[in-house]
Structures are given as structure tokens and as C-alpha cells.
Design a protein around this motif. Structure first.
Motif, PDB file in Angstrom:
ATOM      1  N   ALA A 125       6.050  -1.321   1.978  1.00 18.23           N
ATOM      2  CA  ALA A 125       5.379  -2.320   1.143  1.00 18.23           C
ATOM      3  C   ALA A 125       6.321  -3.496   0.877  1.00 18.23           C
ATOM      4  CB  ALA A 125       4.935  -1.700  -0.172  1.00 18.23           C
ATOM      5  N   PRO A 126       5.810  -4.745   0.903  1.00 16.97           N
ATOM      6  CA  PRO A 126       6.659  -5.906   0.659  1.00 16.97           C
ATOM      7  C   PRO A 126       7.425  -5.786  -0.656  1.00 16.97           C
ATOM      8  CG  PRO A 126       4.499  -6.599   1.443  1.00 16.97           C
ATOM      9  CD  PRO A 126       4.422  -5.112   1.193  1.00 16.97           C
ATOM     10  N   LEU A 127       8.695  -6.116  -0.597  1.00 19.82           N
ATOM     11  CA  LEU A 127       9.568  -5.968  -1.758  1.00 19.82           C
ATOM     12  C   LEU A 127       9.035  -6.737  -2.970  1.00 19.82           C
ATOM     13  CD1 LEU A 127      12.200  -4.906  -2.967  1.00 19.82           C
ATOM     14  CD2 LEU A 127      13.356  -6.940  -2.070  1.00 19.82           C
ATOM     15  N   VAL A 128       8.481  -7.932  -2.723  1.00 25.03           N
ATOM     16  CA  VAL A 128       7.995  -8.738  -3.838  1.00 25.03           C
ATOM     17  C   VAL A 128       6.889  -8.008  -4.591  1.00 25.03           C
ATOM     18  CG1 VAL A 128       6.320 -10.003  -2.376  1.00 25.03           C
ATOM     19  CG2 VAL A 128       7.120 -11.012  -4.511  1.00 25.03           C
ATOM     20  N   LYS A 129       6.032  -7.266  -3.887  1.00 26.98           N
ATOM     21  CA  LYS A 129       4.940  -6.554  -4.538  1.00 26.98           C
ATOM     22  C   LYS A 129       5.445  -5.318  -5.278  1.00 26.98           C
ATOM     23  CE  LYS A 129       1.570  -8.318  -1.218  1.00 26.98           C
ATOM     24  NZ  LYS A 129       0.504  -8.052  -0.243  1.00 26.98           N
ATOM     25  N   VAL A 130       6.441  -4.651  -4.711  1.00 25.10           N
ATOM     26  CA  VAL A 130       7.044  -3.498  -5.380  1.00 25.10           C
ATOM     27  C   VAL A 130       7.673  -3.927  -6.691  1.00 25.10           C
ATOM     28  CG1 VAL A 130       8.822  -1.720  -5.220  1.00 25.10           C
ATOM     29  CG2 VAL A 130       7.437  -2.273  -3.208  1.00 25.10           C
ATOM     30  N   GLU A 131       8.471  -4.978  -6.644  1.00 28.35           N
ATOM     31  CA  GLU A 131       9.158  -5.449  -7.845  1.00 28.35           C
ATOM     32  C   GLU A 131       8.186  -5.989  -8.882  1.00 28.35           C
ATOM     33  OE1 GLU A 131      12.344  -4.995  -8.708  1.00 28.35           O
ATOM     34  OE2 GLU A 131      12.301  -3.767  -6.884  1.00 28.35           O
ATOM     35  N   MET A 332       8.248 -14.012   1.105  1.00 27.69           N
ATOM     36  CA  MET A 332       8.989 -15.242   1.393  1.00 27.69           C
ATOM     37  C   MET A 332       9.775 -15.156   2.693  1.00 27.69           C
ATOM     38  SD  MET A 332       8.333 -17.514  -0.899  1.00 27.69           S
ATOM     39  CE  MET A 332       6.648 -16.875  -0.882  1.00 27.69           C
ATOM     40  N   THR A 333      10.201 -13.946   3.060  1.00 29.97           N
ATOM     41  CA  THR A 333      10.954 -13.796   4.301  1.00 29.97           C
ATOM     42  C   THR A 333      10.064 -13.996   5.526  1.00 29.97           C
ATOM     43  OG1 THR A 333      10.594 -11.395   4.366  1.00 29.97           O
ATOM     44  CG2 THR A 333      12.545 -12.178   3.208  1.00 29.97           C
ATOM     45  N   MET A 334       8.740 -13.951   5.327  1.00 30.10           N
ATOM     46  CA  MET A 334       7.812 -14.097   6.437  1.00 30.10           C
ATOM     47  C   MET A 334       7.378 -15.537   6.672  1.00 30.10           C
ATOM     48  SD  MET A 334       7.054 -11.264   7.992  1.00 30.10           S
ATOM     49  CE  MET A 334       5.423 -11.570   8.682  1.00 30.10           C
ATOM     50  N   ILE A 335       7.545 -16.394   5.669  1.00 30.85           N
ATOM     51  CA  ILE A 335       6.966 -17.734   5.763  1.00 30.85           C
ATOM     52  C   ILE A 335       7.522 -18.520   6.943  1.00 30.85           C
ATOM     53  CG2 ILE A 335       6.881 -19.998   4.647  1.00 30.85           C
ATOM     54  CD1 ILE A 335       6.251 -18.688   2.075  1.00 30.85           C
TER      55      ILE A 335
END
Length: 431
Positions: A125-131, A332-335
Motif C-alpha cells: 500500500a502507498p506509504l502516504v495512505k498508510v501514514e 508523490m514518488t509516482m508523479i
């Protein structure tokens, strides 16, 4: 490329086998949900887009549900579901399995309603969503490499702790909450011709379709899925829920291996067609929304634009079309990667590999041709070690910014005209 499946505007091409008699969702359920969540869930705007209308050849309106507090439409169903729990269920709290948006929505509204929330998420799961879930006060359990593993853990914990398991899409209260988006669309644009809805588990399109068809049956409800995971299309064709391989996609929020049973039963009645889109067009959609609308939308939320950009292929030219931009939680790492993919699809970023003699001036000769052609070189790879079989030659790969595909064609002509060999695999996508 956009692939249209089924007969346009009709479900007659799909299997219409009888399904089980299940509880359904009505317009009255959705209207009640709208009253229930009013004031707590943002009523997102739906502005017309002059830029996208010009691009698509249709009158485009964007339903900006990525502006919800947690960045997705999932709040609508989550809030509605939590408010319908019994007092005992509220005391025990809720648990869910989610790769991100459903979990964040439950965590946020659980906190607002003072209910304990546990979310089981795959390790990927994307880190931003976990946090975000942790910041919102939810207990986060990372388990397994797949959504199925997370779901199994959530179901087991539900049985053990008494927490209510809240399904991300296959639940009447969740579907009714999602359907409130449809009510808002019809209220804001009564003469809408078509609504394009992203499809993962199919809860959103089931809710929106139910609301809209009950008020104005002539509106076309168009679902859009990534080719990498066509779960609704496959299930409609089979006449039952079938599991498909969920391959990686830029629209990761739509990579759901199987739609909900209740969702499928509703979609049979309210969905006019399902269109599949490929990865290059998803990347281009994210890019165009960022560039033309100054709007950051995740791949799963951007897919409606991939269909609208081929409006002529789908009978949408000149029509009033609403794009449900339902999620904005892009990693953000995907943009950068998605932007580069989109630029490459449009011919605004090129890669050219040439073979030339390993002598002083060869690199300068190539870059001079690129400069004279108006390309802006951003990277150069000079490869002696793994180049051509002829040790007197080298491979030189240049990545450059260009204007469009025609510009790239001209650059290839100019390079060859100067006696420089262009290697296979240098052509841009689609040429």
C-alpha cells in the motif's frame, strides 16, 4: 489506445443470466444517505472545463470529488455506513481491508464519530495512505502482499473481536453513499448526456447509476476500467462475478480482481457500457489534468478523461459529459514517472539511440543535429561496453524534449540525413 467492449450504449452483448435475489439499493436509499451525510461530507463542485472541452470535442464537466477531506469519494459511503451502525456495533468499532482510500475514509469519519477503526492493508500500500490512516487515529495492520491477504486478516479479526467488517464496495450502505454523487451531478447539470465513472469494485458506478437512471433514464452511464484489470467487463460477459488477474496499473485503485456481487446485480440494470483503457492513455490523462486543469488526480480518478479524449469513438462528440474525478491520492514518488510517460505518449519526450564511430566529434555531431532540429537534450548515455558488435562503433542514446510526434519524425529524418544510423526501438509510442 482506448478499447471499447460490448455494443456501444447497450448491455445486450453481455450475458444476462439470472443472479441471486439480493437486497438492492433504491433512489430513496440514496436520498436518505444524502441527508444523513450532509454537512459532514464535502459537496464537491462540478465546473465546466473549456480546455478539456476543446481537447475532447465534447462539453466536459469535472466532478471534483478528489477534493474530499481524505482525497476520494469513499467518504460518502463510509460516513453513511458508520451512521447506520447500532449502538453495540459502534462500541466495538469497525475493521476493513483496503489499499488506501476506503481505509482513509473510514479512519477519518471514525475519528469524527469517535468510533475505533482498524484497517488491514497490503504491505505494498502507498506509504502516504498508510501514514494518513495512522495520523487519523486508526490502527493499521500491514499484512501480506495482496489485497486478498489483507481481507482474510480483517475478516478473521472481525470474528475474533466483534468489530464490524465494512466492505469497501459490496454493501448497500456504501453503495447508497456513493450514489449521492449522482444526485449532485443531476442537480447541477440536469441536461447531462453522459457520465463516465471509474470502476474498481463497482460500488461507485452502481450507486451513481442507480440515482441517475431513476431520475433521468436517458443519461448514458459509462464505466471505465484499465485493461490490466477488467473485472466488471469480465463479470458482465460471464453473467456472474468472476475473478480476473489484477496486473499492475497506473490506476492502482481500480486493480480489484473481482467486483461485488450486489454491485454486479445493480450494474446489469444501470450501466450502459464498459470501456477499457490502456496504460499510456491513463498516463496521458493524469498529465492533461495536471497541465490543463492544474488538478492532481491519481490514475484511478483520471481514467474518465482517457475515454473522453476519444469522444468521437464513443458517440460523445458535442455531448454534455461529466467526468467523475473521484480520487487524488497519488504517491508523490509516482508523479515524475507518470508525467514522463504521458509526455512520451504525446511525443513531447523522445528517446533516440544511434550507432556511430568511436571517434572524437561523433557525439558532438549527433547533439548538433538535435540542437539544429529544435530538440532540448536532457540526458545522454554513451555506451562503449554493451554497444554494437563492431568495436569501432558506440551506441549513443539521447533523451530530449520535443514538440510533438511530427517533430520526432523530422528529427529522425535529419539524423539519418547526416549519415548517422538510428537503432531499432527508437521510434516513439504509436509511430
Amino acid at each position: 489506445m482506448v478499447v471499447c467492449v460490448g455494443l456501444r450504449g447497450m448491455l445486450s452483448s453481455y450475458q444476462q443470466t439470472e443472479g441471486p435475489n439480493m437486497a438492492s439499493v433504491t433512489l430513496q436509499d440514496i436520498e436518505a444517505a444524502a441527508q444523513r451525510i450532509a454537512g459532514a461530507v464535502y459537496r464537491s463542485p462540478m465546473p465546466a472545463s473549456m480546455q478539456l472541452s476543446r481537447l475532447c470535442g465534447a462539453e466536459i464537466y469535472c466532478k471534483l470529488d478528489h477534493l474530499q477531506m481524505t482525497g476520494s469519494f469513499k467518504e460518502r459511503g463510509a460516513r453513511n455506513k458508520l451512521l447506520l451502525l447500532t449502538d453495540q456495533q459502534k462500541r466495538h468499532g469497525v475493521i476493513c481491508a483496503s489499499a488506501g482510500n476506503h481505509a482513509q475514509a473510514l479512519a477519518y469519519h471514525g475519528r469524527e464519530l469517535k468510533l475505533p477503526v482498524t484497517v488491514c492493508m497490503p504491505k505494498y500500500a502507498p506509504l502516504v495512505k498508510v501514514e494518513n490512516c495512522r495520523q487519523l487515529g486508526a490502527e493499521v495492520v500491514l499484512v501480506g502482499d495482496t489485497f486478498l491477504a489483507a481481507k482474510e486478516e480483517a475478516m478473521e479479526r472481525s470474528r475474533r473481536t466483534g468489530q464490524t467488517y465494512v466492505h469497501g464496495f459490496d454493501d448497500p450502505a456504501i453503495i447508497a453513499g456513493a450514489g449521492t454523487m449522482g444526485l449532485e451531478i443531476i442537480h447541477d447539470l440536469p441536461d447531462v448526456d453522459a457520465i463516465i465513472v471509474p470502476v474498481g469494485g463497482a460500488g461507485l458506478i452502481a450507486g451513481v447509476g442507480t440515482a441517475v437512471k431513476a431520475i433521468k433514464p436517458s443519461v448514458r452511464i459509462i464505466g471505465v476500467e484499465p485493461i490490466a484489470c477488467p473485472s466488471l467487463d469480465a463479470s458482465l460477459r460471464a453473467g456472474k462475478v468472476v475473478q480476473v488477474p489484477a496486473r499492475p496499473s497506473l490506476a492502482d485503485g481500480l486493480a480489484v480482481a473481482e467486483v461485488g456481487q450486489l454491485c454486479l446485480e445493480i450494474c446489469r440494470q444501470v450501466v450502459d457500457e464498459v470501456i477499457l483503457v490502456d496504460e499510456p492513455d491513463i498516463a496521458r490523462s493524469v498529465l492533461k489534468l495536471l497541465e490543463l486543469e492544474k488538478t492532481v488526480v491519481e490514475g484511478a480518478g483520471a481514467v474518465p478523461l482517457a475515454v473522453a479524449m476519444k469522444a468521437a469513438d464513443h458517440g460523445l462528440t458535442g455531448k454534455k459529459v461529466v467526468l467523475c474525478l473521484c480520487g487524488g491520492n497519488i504517491d508523490m514518488t509516482m508523479i515524475n514517472r507518470i508525467i514522463d510517460r504521458g509526455l512520451a505518449v504525446e511525443g513531447r519526450l523522445m528517446r533516440i539511440t544511434c550507432r556511430t564511430s568511436d571517434r572524437p566529434g561523433s557525439l558532438a555531431k549527433l547533439t548538433a543535429v538535435l540542437a539544429e532540429s529544435g530538440a532540448n537534450v536532457v540526458e545522454v548515455f554513451h555506451d562503449r561496453h554493451f554497444g554494437p558488435a563492431d568495436v569501432a562503433q558506440v551506441s549513443i542514446t539521447c533523451i530530449a524534449e520535443t514538440r510533438d510526434r511530427e517533430h520526432i519524425r523530422q528529427i529522425h529524418k535529419d539524423v539519418r540525413a547526416r549519415g548517422i544510423e538510428v537503432a531499432e526501438g527508437s521510434e516513439p509510442l504509436g509511430l
